[in-house]
Design a protein around this motif. Structure first.
Motif, PDB file in Angstrom:
ATOM      1  N   ASN A  16       0.788  -1.307  -0.004  1.00  0.00           N
ATOM      2  CA  ASN A  16      -0.023  -0.021  -0.011  1.00  0.00           C
ATOM      3  C   ASN A  16       0.910   1.205   0.050  1.00  0.00           C
ATOM      4  OD1 ASN A  16      -2.816   0.608  -0.348  1.00  0.00           O
ATOM      5  ND2 ASN A  16      -2.834   1.291   1.841  1.00  0.00           N
ATOM      6  N   PHE A  17       2.004   1.287  -0.592  1.00  0.00           N
ATOM      7  CA  PHE A  17       3.024   2.316  -0.260  1.00  0.00           C
ATOM      8  C   PHE A  17       2.784   3.190  -1.335  1.00  0.00           C
ATOM      9  CE2 PHE A  17       7.251   4.331  -0.627  1.00  0.00           C
ATOM     10  CZ  PHE A  17       7.411   4.800   0.377  1.00  0.00           C
ATOM     11  N   ASP A  18       2.134   3.213  -2.450  1.00  0.00           N
ATOM     12  CA  ASP A  18       1.508   3.970  -3.374  1.00  0.00           C
ATOM     13  C   ASP A  18       0.707   5.058  -3.059  1.00  0.00           C
ATOM     14  OD1 ASP A  18       2.080   5.366  -6.182  1.00  0.00           O
ATOM     15  OD2 ASP A  18       0.324   4.447  -6.576  1.00  0.00           O
ATOM     16  N   GLU A  19      -0.358   4.265  -2.219  1.00  0.00           N
ATOM     17  CA  GLU A  19      -1.540   4.924  -1.657  1.00  0.00           C
ATOM     18  C   GLU A  19      -1.106   5.809  -0.569  1.00  0.00           C
ATOM     19  OE1 GLU A  19      -4.904   5.286  -2.658  1.00  0.00           O
ATOM     20  OE2 GLU A  19      -3.719   3.843  -4.301  1.00  0.00           O
ATOM     21  N   TYR A  20       0.071   5.372   0.311  1.00  0.00           N
ATOM     22  CA  TYR A  20       0.450   6.254   1.229  1.00  0.00           C
ATOM     23  C   TYR A  20       1.248   7.521   0.647  1.00  0.00           C
ATOM     24  CZ  TYR A  20       3.644   7.895   5.080  1.00  0.00           C
ATOM     25  OH  TYR A  20       4.274   8.576   5.724  1.00  0.00           O
ATOM     26  N   MET A  21       1.844   7.274  -0.300  1.00  0.00           N
ATOM     27  CA  MET A  21       2.571   8.504  -0.984  1.00  0.00           C
ATOM     28  C   MET A  21       1.526   9.420  -1.265  1.00  0.00           C
ATOM     29  SD  MET A  21       6.136   6.998  -2.499  1.00  0.00           S
ATOM     30  CE  MET A  21       5.266   5.683  -3.506  1.00  0.00           C
ATOM     31  N   ASN A  40      17.874  -0.261   1.608  1.00  0.00           N
ATOM     32  CA  ASN A  40      18.416  -0.869   2.658  1.00  0.00           C
ATOM     33  C   ASN A  40      18.333   0.265   3.876  1.00  0.00           C
ATOM     34  OD1 ASN A  40      19.225  -3.104   1.360  1.00  0.00           O
ATOM     35  ND2 ASN A  40      21.396  -2.757   1.275  1.00  0.00           N
ATOM     36  N   LEU A  41      17.988  -0.308   4.927  1.00  0.00           N
ATOM     37  CA  LEU A  41      18.115   0.485   6.313  1.00  0.00           C
ATOM     38  C   LEU A  41      19.415   0.190   7.195  1.00  0.00           C
ATOM     39  CD1 LEU A  41      14.518   0.925   7.923  1.00  0.00           C
ATOM     40  CD2 LEU A  41      15.836   2.883   6.980  1.00  0.00           C
ATOM     41  N   LEU A  42      20.082   1.108   7.535  1.00  0.00           N
ATOM     42  CA  LEU A  42      21.217   0.822   8.226  1.00  0.00           C
ATOM     43  C   LEU A  42      21.216   1.674   9.584  1.00  0.00           C
ATOM     44  CD1 LEU A  42      22.165   0.625   5.146  1.00  0.00           C
ATOM     45  CD2 LEU A  42      24.410   1.196   5.828  1.00  0.00           C
ATOM     46  N   THR A  75      13.047  13.677   4.219  1.00  0.00           N
ATOM     47  CA  THR A  75      12.679  12.579   3.796  1.00  0.00           C
ATOM     48  C   THR A  75      12.926  12.363   2.093  1.00  0.00           C
ATOM     49  OG1 THR A  75      10.690  13.400   2.880  1.00  0.00           O
ATOM     50  CG2 THR A  75      10.600  12.699   5.213  1.00  0.00           C
ATOM     51  N   ALA A  76      12.796  11.174   1.715  1.00  0.00           N
ATOM     52  CA  ALA A  76      13.652  11.076   0.375  1.00  0.00           C
ATOM     53  C   ALA A  76      12.523  11.723  -0.691  1.00  0.00           C
ATOM     54  CB  ALA A  76      13.053   9.516  -0.123  1.00  0.00           C
ATOM     55  N   ASP A  77      11.558  12.299  -0.245  1.00  0.00           N
ATOM     56  CA  ASP A  77      10.645  13.280  -1.188  1.00  0.00           C
ATOM     57  C   ASP A  77      10.971  14.759  -0.663  1.00  0.00           C
ATOM     58  OD1 ASP A  77       9.089  12.348   0.905  1.00  0.00           O
ATOM     59  OD2 ASP A  77       7.239  13.267   0.130  1.00  0.00           O
ATOM     60  N   GLU A  96       6.270   4.372  12.280  1.00  0.00           N
ATOM     61  CA  GLU A  96       6.905   3.580  13.370  1.00  0.00           C
ATOM     62  C   GLU A  96       7.609   2.611  12.746  1.00  0.00           C
ATOM     63  OE1 GLU A  96       3.307   2.345  15.434  1.00  0.00           O
ATOM     64  OE2 GLU A  96       2.597   4.137  15.722  1.00  0.00           O
ATOM     65  N   ARG A  97       8.592   2.098  13.540  1.00  0.00           N
ATOM     66  CA  ARG A  97       9.693   0.895  13.008  1.00  0.00           C
ATOM     67  C   ARG A  97       9.804  -0.107  14.306  1.00  0.00           C
ATOM     68  NH1 ARG A  97      12.002   5.540  10.243  1.00  0.00           N
ATOM     69  NH2 ARG A  97      11.898   5.190   8.049  1.00  0.00           N
ATOM     70  N   GLU A  98       9.370  -1.201  14.025  1.00  0.00           N
ATOM     71  CA  GLU A  98       9.170  -1.959  15.232  1.00  0.00           C
ATOM     72  C   GLU A  98       9.881  -3.301  14.715  1.00  0.00           C
ATOM     73  OE1 GLU A  98       5.668  -2.361  17.179  1.00  0.00           O
ATOM     74  OE2 GLU A  98       4.770  -3.477  15.761  1.00  0.00           O
ATOM     75  N   ILE A 105       9.415  -4.061  10.786  1.00  0.00           N
ATOM     76  CA  ILE A 105       8.198  -3.527  10.095  1.00  0.00           C
ATOM     77  C   ILE A 105       8.116  -2.024  10.292  1.00  0.00           C
ATOM     78  CG2 ILE A 105       5.702  -3.781  10.007  1.00  0.00           C
ATOM     79  CD1 ILE A 105       7.238  -6.507   9.563  1.00  0.00           C
ATOM     80  N   ALA A 106       8.051  -1.231   8.984  1.00  0.00           N
ATOM     81  CA  ALA A 106       7.854   0.218   9.299  1.00  0.00           C
ATOM     82  C   ALA A 106       6.528   0.451   8.506  1.00  0.00           C
ATOM     83  CB  ALA A 106       8.784   0.816   7.972  1.00  0.00           C
ATOM     84  N   LYS A 107       5.812   1.064   9.810  1.00  0.00           N
ATOM     85  CA  LYS A 107       4.320   1.349   9.464  1.00  0.00           C
ATOM     86  C   LYS A 107       4.226   2.805   9.195  1.00  0.00           C
ATOM     87  CE  LYS A 107      -0.129   0.664  11.873  1.00  0.00           C
ATOM     88  NZ  LYS A 107      -0.642   0.459  13.433  1.00  0.00           N
TER      89      LYS A 107
HETATM   90  C1  DKA Z   1      10.488   3.233   5.170  1.00  0.00           C
HETATM   91  O1  DKA Z   1      11.572   3.535   5.843  1.00  0.00           O
HETATM   92  C2  DKA Z   1       9.619   4.320   5.133  1.00  0.00           C
HETATM   93  C3  DKA Z   1       9.857   5.335   4.256  1.00  0.00           C
HETATM   94  C4  DKA Z   1       8.730   6.163   4.098  1.00  0.00           C
HETATM   95  C5  DKA Z   1       9.005   7.196   2.744  1.00  0.00           C
HETATM   96  C6  DKA Z   1       8.208   8.254   2.735  1.00  0.00           C
HETATM   97  C7  DKA Z   1       8.261   9.119   1.460  1.00  0.00           C
HETATM   98  C8  DKA Z   1       8.692   8.271   0.078  1.00  0.00           C
HETATM   99  C9  DKA Z   1       8.683   9.146  -1.012  1.00  0.00           C
HETATM  100  C10 DKA Z   1       9.424   8.468  -2.256  1.00  0.00           C
HETATM  101  O2  DKA Z   1      10.471   2.337   4.302  1.00  0.00           O
END
Ligand code: DKA
Length: 123
Positions: A16-21, A40-42, A75-77, A96-98, A105-107
């Protein structure tokens, strides 16, 4: 135990990441990049300061923070946000990351839109 986060995590699924964005206002072109990216998350800790770096071919971002303290995250955007809740332009999303069953899991929540992104630790 924040130490359990330390290491490198590879994204293995994204729901559902497209809907979230869309819900947070990310435009079409950036969404295409976001949908294709497999970050990758470090996580590392140095003297109580946690570093969280998200690396992908699209964008690399890094945030440094202490537990239970609000912190800035670019953020990336390119939204400059305050985290736990990310606030910008009068909007608020939570991220949230847990750890669940050894997976991270990133929610991502914006109003009634929820995206779940799963990361597995590199061995
Ligand atoms: C994650 O760590 C969640 C990242 C959320 C980024 C939101 C903005 C993305 C824009 C391309 O996986």
């Amino acid at each position: 135990m924040v130490e359990a986060f330390v290491g490198t995590w590879k994204m293995t699924s994204s729901e559902n990441f497209d809907e979230y964005m869309k819900a947070i206002g990310v435009g079409f072109a950036t969404r295409q990049m976001g949908n294709m990216a497999k970050p990758n998350l470090l996580f590392s800790i140095d003297d109580g300061v946690i570093s969280m770096k998200s690396q992908s071919t699209f964008k690399t971002t890094e945030a440094k923070f202490k537990l239970n303290e609000e912190f800035d995250e670019m953020t990336a955007d390119d939204r400059k946000t305050k985290v736990g809740k990310q606030t910008w332009d009068g909007k608020t999303t939570t991220l949230e990351r847990e750890l669940q069953d050894g997976k991270l899991i990133a929610k991502c929540v914006m109003d009634d839109v929820v995206a779940l992104r799963t990361y597995e630790k590199e061995v």
